[in-house]
Design an enzyme around this catalytic site. Structure first.
Site, PDB file in Angstrom:
ATOM      1  N   ASP A 160      -4.516  -4.756   5.829  1.00 59.67           N
ATOM      2  CA  ASP A 160      -4.870  -5.585   4.673  1.00 59.67           C
ATOM      3  C   ASP A 160      -3.696  -6.477   4.279  1.00 59.67           C
ATOM      4  O   ASP A 160      -2.572  -5.997   4.120  1.00 59.67           O
ATOM      5  CB  ASP A 160      -5.269  -4.696   3.491  1.00 59.67           C
ATOM      6  CG  ASP A 160      -5.816  -5.488   2.315  1.00 59.67           C
ATOM      7  OD1 ASP A 160      -6.458  -6.526   2.549  1.00 59.67           O
ATOM      8  OD2 ASP A 160      -5.606  -5.062   1.167  1.00 59.67           O
TER       9      ASP A 160
ATOM     10  N   HIS B 190      -2.543  -1.092  -3.438  1.00 59.47           N
ATOM     11  CA  HIS B 190      -3.681  -0.197  -3.266  1.00 59.47           C
ATOM     12  C   HIS B 190      -3.514   1.017  -4.163  1.00 59.47           C
ATOM     13  O   HIS B 190      -2.609   1.822  -3.980  1.00 59.47           O
ATOM     14  CB  HIS B 190      -3.784   0.257  -1.806  1.00 59.47           C
ATOM     15  CG  HIS B 190      -4.108  -0.848  -0.853  1.00 59.47           C
ATOM     16  ND1 HIS B 190      -3.904  -0.739   0.502  1.00 59.47           N
ATOM     17  CD2 HIS B 190      -4.609  -2.094  -1.058  1.00 59.47           C
ATOM     18  CE1 HIS B 190      -4.279  -1.862   1.095  1.00 59.47           C
ATOM     19  NE2 HIS B 190      -4.700  -2.703   0.167  1.00 59.47           N
TER      20      HIS B 190
ATOM     21  N   MET C   8      -0.150   1.155   4.920  1.00 53.53           N
ATOM     22  CA  MET C   8      -0.973   1.541   6.059  1.00 53.53           C
ATOM     23  C   MET C   8      -2.068   0.500   6.286  1.00 53.53           C
ATOM     24  O   MET C   8      -2.616  -0.058   5.342  1.00 53.53           O
ATOM     25  CB  MET C   8      -1.591   2.909   5.765  1.00 53.53           C
ATOM     26  CG  MET C   8      -2.570   3.424   6.787  1.00 53.53           C
ATOM     27  SD  MET C   8      -3.181   5.077   6.311  1.00 53.53           S
ATOM     28  CE  MET C   8      -4.024   4.702   4.772  1.00 53.53           C
TER      29      MET C   8
ATOM     30  N   SER D   5       0.854  -1.186   0.000  1.00 54.10           N
ATOM     31  CA  SER D   5       0.000   0.000   0.000  1.00 54.10           C
ATOM     32  C   SER D   5       0.891   1.237   0.000  1.00 54.10           C
ATOM     33  O   SER D   5       1.729   1.384  -0.882  1.00 54.10           O
ATOM     34  CB  SER D   5      -0.954  -0.029   1.192  1.00 54.10           C
ATOM     35  OG  SER D   5      -1.843   1.066   1.136  1.00 54.10           O
ATOM     36  N   THR D   6       0.765   2.096   1.008  1.00 51.80           N
ATOM     37  CA  THR D   6       1.505   3.360   1.029  1.00 51.80           C
ATOM     38  C   THR D   6       3.010   3.120   0.931  1.00 51.80           C
ATOM     39  O   THR D   6       3.583   2.378   1.716  1.00 51.80           O
ATOM     40  CB  THR D   6       1.200   4.133   2.320  1.00 51.80           C
ATOM     41  OG1 THR D   6      -0.212   4.167   2.528  1.00 51.80           O
ATOM     42  CG2 THR D   6       1.745   5.547   2.244  1.00 51.80           C
TER      43      THR D   6
END
Length: 368
Positions: free
Chosen positions: A303, A207, A300, A181-182
């Site tokens: 998930d 993401h 973050m 993600s991030t």
């Protein structure tokens, strides 16, 4: 009481500056301390107010956002959240911004701006919180062209010259499954460009909203020795290829006879995400089992943590990125807390760990 996150919003649109201020100030833990119509005004404000997070438009007068970002990350690194337009050119520029060191981005709607941006309130707030906690480095990892000589690529290339590696990597039942993600776009690049061209098929859930994954895949394809593409539904997964979940779609693994096949759908978000890393990891546990290698990278939230545990329980070899090398140590931390990772490694060592595992797998088969 904990200090609020201080945000400086930079955008040439007075409407966007006003809406971002309304959104951010509605949160109890953050506030807009100043706004700026262009980077030159922002430069002076940064010196004066020392914000925790900068939101930055890309197309602005006097100096565009990319030029300003590059100067900022070289001279005064700080967490930056890009505000990007959802266009083909906008998506390509956004990928460049992430390469330069921006933590993340949000899309600026082209129609119904007020309503659309207010709908993003929770998303924008979450991204600002993640940015505020992100690790920002002055010296960025440089883009490496295929065949260039860096320590990471050089090590993998040396291993790839051994006959053992070549025989192991061409075993088509093996798969590499990656979630992030991030901070993940650059982490994924770092992993993929260090893998040899005869790697097993790779499935990736990053993401990312619709409209950006095509540019992301094209950029990676230009840098890596493997073929990288945006996944489509029902295609056979081939060695030497990486398939990225399209923005707004889940990507999962299934089988058709002896072949691994992609499954792409728009079922409900999982953990508030579509694509969801858990969806991909769960399918890998079910259909690949011990033949999969699972990797959870910077990001973050949680998930992918439960899915990585399912993969490990199904016999997969699993890796989590360590805290020191993560931009945001959320998803890997949650996976580590669940004991879902066989190993915890710095980003620089993940590709070599994958390759060494494949070599040992191939060696074991050769002894049979």
């Amino acid at each position: 009481m904990k200090n609020k996150i201080k945000v400086l919003c930079v955008d040439d649109s007075a409407l966007i500056r006003s809406l971002m201020t309304e959104i951010i100030n509605s949160q109890p833990d953050m506030e807009v301390v100043a706004t700026a119509p262009d980077p030159l005004v922002a430069r002076d404000l940064i010196k004066k107010i020392n914000p925790d997070v900068l939101t930055l438009d890309i197309e602005m007068p006097r100096m565009d956002g990319l030029e300003f970002l590059e100067k900022l990350m070289r001279l005064r690194p700080m967490p930056v959240l890009m505000v990007s337009t959802l266009t083909e050119r906008g998506s390509e520029i956004t990928m460049r911004a992430l390469e330069l060191g921006a933590v993340d981005f949000v899309t600026k709607p082209r129609l119904g701006i007020r309503e659309a941006l207010l709908d993003y309130t929770d998303l924008i707030a979450d991204k600002i919180r993640a940015a505020a906690s992100a690790k920002i480095q002055r010296l960025l990892v440089k883009t490496v062209a295929p065949g260039s000589s860096t320590d990471g690529v050089k090590n993998v290339s040396a291993i790839a010259q051994t006959p053992l590696l070549g025989s192991a990597l061409m075993i088509t039942e093996k798969l590499i499954i990656i979630g992030a993600s991030t901070g993940g776009t650059e982490a994924i690049r770092h992993v993929l460009e260090s893998l040899p061209p005869d790697s097993p098929g790779i499935l990736i859930a990053q993401h990312m909203p619709p409209g950006f994954t095509k540019s992301f895949a094209q950029r990676l394809d230009s840098l890596c020795r493997i073929k990288v593409k945006e996944a489509v539904h029902g295609e056979r997964i081939l060695p030497g290829h990486a398939y990225i979940a399209p923005g707004g779609y889940h990507l999962s693994l299934t089988r058709s006879g002896a072949n691994y096949v992609t499954h792409v759908d728009q079922e409900e978000p999982v953990n508030r995400h579509r694509p969801s890393v858990d969806v991909l990891f769960d399918s890998a546990a079910k259909y690949a089992g011990k033949n999969a290698i699972g990797v959870i990278l910077t990001g973050m939230g949680r998930d992918g943590a439960a899915g990585l545990l399912k993969m490990r329980q199904a016999g997969a070899y699993t890796l989590a990125q360590d805290e020191a090398s993560c931009v945001v140590f959320g998803m890997p931390r949650e996976a580590i807390m669940l004991n879902a990772a066989n190993e915890v490694k710095p980003l620089a060592e993940i590709s070599s760990s994958i390759v060494m595992h494949l070599m040992s797998f191939g060696a074991g088969r050769n002894r049979v």
